[in-house]
Design an enzyme around this catalytic site. Structure first.
Site, PDB file in Angstrom:
ATOM      1  N   HIS A  45     -58.766  47.705 -28.159  1.00 50.07           N
ATOM      2  CA  HIS A  45     -58.717  49.020 -29.014  1.00 50.07           C
ATOM      3  C   HIS A  45     -59.580  50.031 -28.463  1.00 50.07           C
ATOM      4  O   HIS A  45     -58.969  51.101 -28.597  1.00 50.07           O
ATOM      5  CB  HIS A  45     -59.307  48.454 -30.573  1.00 50.07           C
ATOM      6  N   GLU A  46     -60.871  49.630 -28.147  1.00 42.94           N
ATOM      7  CA  GLU A  46     -61.628  50.624 -27.622  1.00 42.94           C
ATOM      8  C   GLU A  46     -61.009  51.232 -26.216  1.00 42.94           C
ATOM      9  O   GLU A  46     -61.180  52.457 -25.903  1.00 42.94           O
ATOM     10  CB  GLU A  46     -63.104  50.133 -27.424  1.00 42.94           C
ATOM     11  N   HIS A  65     -58.628  53.957 -26.892  1.00 38.03           N
ATOM     12  CA  HIS A  65     -59.351  55.207 -26.949  1.00 38.03           C
ATOM     13  C   HIS A  65     -59.591  55.710 -25.748  1.00 38.03           C
ATOM     14  O   HIS A  65     -59.501  56.986 -25.160  1.00 38.03           O
ATOM     15  CB  HIS A  65     -60.356  55.287 -28.092  1.00 38.03           C
TER      16      HIS A  65
END
Length: 384
Positions: free
Chosen positions: A34-35, A38
């Site tokens: 997820h990170e 980003h």
């Protein structure tokens, strides 16, 4: 003589510990992916990232890249993570600052994390479909002796298209949509001999299998299956079909999350039916232990079935996290996306101070909810 009991104790301890380690590592993978979503999007748009961290709490390890200026951190608590830019600042002179990017770029960066989780879920679902000896479909194979649905017009060979007005995309939809049926009766639409046939008020006998369940979870009256081996021998199972099954199961999982959230908001689910990270880890460890027991007993079929169940949970959790993060709620990525969308539509950003207050309030409510759910999970484990 003291080494044997010590070895037994260590072996028993490892047998209980490794499924928990698997669950924690999986959550770590979801957070990391997820990170990274980003982070990768920010780097693609040449946006300054101040810190990339995995976990929460005090830092265990850290390293600052002198070229990019990014601080990489590993923190003590293996849940959560962050990509810190300058999105909470009101002004910055740097052209690489997040707040100085056009709204559509900020929207892409904010949505990238959830998108990666969704993609990971689809990939895991593809692995399941690819290795499973059988792939369930929505076609009726046969009926059990106690079946009542056949008395309402449902026939062998029918492919169920809709249940209660909702489209059936995959085998997963059958059990989930039937579990939401009230009084055991629902309208069906089936495909029979190339034509669509409506079957109103088809009755399914309900069987409660979990005393904690608020809804019926197992109707157990109709078997839906497709023997992939037989079809493969006949040349029926192709890559296109497997891809279709993967996409269908993934769409079903996304809708399952949305409908479950709706049921939670409308009060159909009680608090004890909602699991947080602790409850989910408990379920994952149970599935991992089942796979281990099947392998230890030499039962390859049982071990494979348990492994596929574990992978199904992985896929569903990954998709769940992706969908949850896209919800238009303060403090979540979806809430920030709403403010970007407002800026794009009205060509004027919402004041940073107001947006900050909204996200702070949302974060506080989210933390309260997580604490309550965590206590519920712990209480459920104590009662086991």
């Amino acid at each position: 003589m003291h080494f044997i009991p010590l070895a037994i104790d260590i072996g028993a301890l490892w047998g209980k510990a490794w499924p928990l380690i698997v669950a924690v590592l999986f959550f770590g993978f979801l957070i990391l992916s997820h990170e990274l979503g980003h982070f990768s999007a920010a780097r693609a748009f040449r946006v300054q990232v101040n810190e990339f961290s995995i976990g929460m709490g005090p830092r265990l390890l850290k390293h600052r890249n002198k070229k990019s200026g990014t601080l990489y951190s590993l923190k003590a608590v293996p849940f959560g993570g962050s990509v810190l830019m300058d999105e909470d600042e009101e002004a910055s002179e740097s052209p690489r600052a997040f707040i100085n990017q056009r709204a559509w770029k900020r929207l892409c960066i904010l949505g990238a994390g959830a998108l990666v989780n969704l993609v990971c879920g689809v990939v895991i679902m593809g692995v399941i479909v690819g290795v499973a000896p059988e792939v369930g479909t929505a076609r009726v194979h046969n009926f059990v002796e106690s079946s009542t649905s056949c008395g309402y017009g449902l026939k062998e060979g029918d492919r169920i298209i809709k249940i209660g007005g909702k489209r059936v995309f995959s085998f997963m939809d059958l059990g989930f949509l039937l579990s939401r049926v009230k009084d055991g009766k629902t309208d069906l639409v089936v495909q029979r001999d190339g034509k669509r046939v409506k079957l109103p008020g088809v009755a399914f006998p309900q069987r409660e299998i979990d005393e904690r369940a608020t809804t019926v979870r197992d109707f157990g009256v109709v078997y839906y299956s497709r023997d992939a081996g037989d079809e493969n021998a006949a040349g029926g199972t192709t890559f296109a079909m497997r891809l279709g099954d993967t996409l269908g199961e993934s769409v079903s999982a996304v809708r399952m999350v949305w409908l479950s959230l709706l049921d939670m908001v409308t009060g159909k689910f009680r608090l004890r039916d909602i699991s947080g990270p602790i409850g989910v880890v408990s379920v994952l460890t149970d599935s991992a232990q089942e796979a281990q027991q099947g392998a230890a007993a030499g039962d390859k079929a049982k071990a494979l079935d348990a492994l596929l169940s574990l992978l199904s949970l992985f896929a569903l959790i990954s998709i769940n996290i992706g969908v949850m993060n896209l919800l238009p709620l303060p403090a979540l990525d979806g809430g920030r996306l709403v403010f970007c969308a407002i800026e794009i539509i009205f060509r004027k950003p919402v004041p940073k101070k107001f947006e900050g207050y909204v996200h702070a309030a949302g974060f506080a409510l989210l933390m309260v909810f997580m604490v309550v759910v965590s206590f519920s999970d712990i209480w459920a484990l104590i009662k086991k």
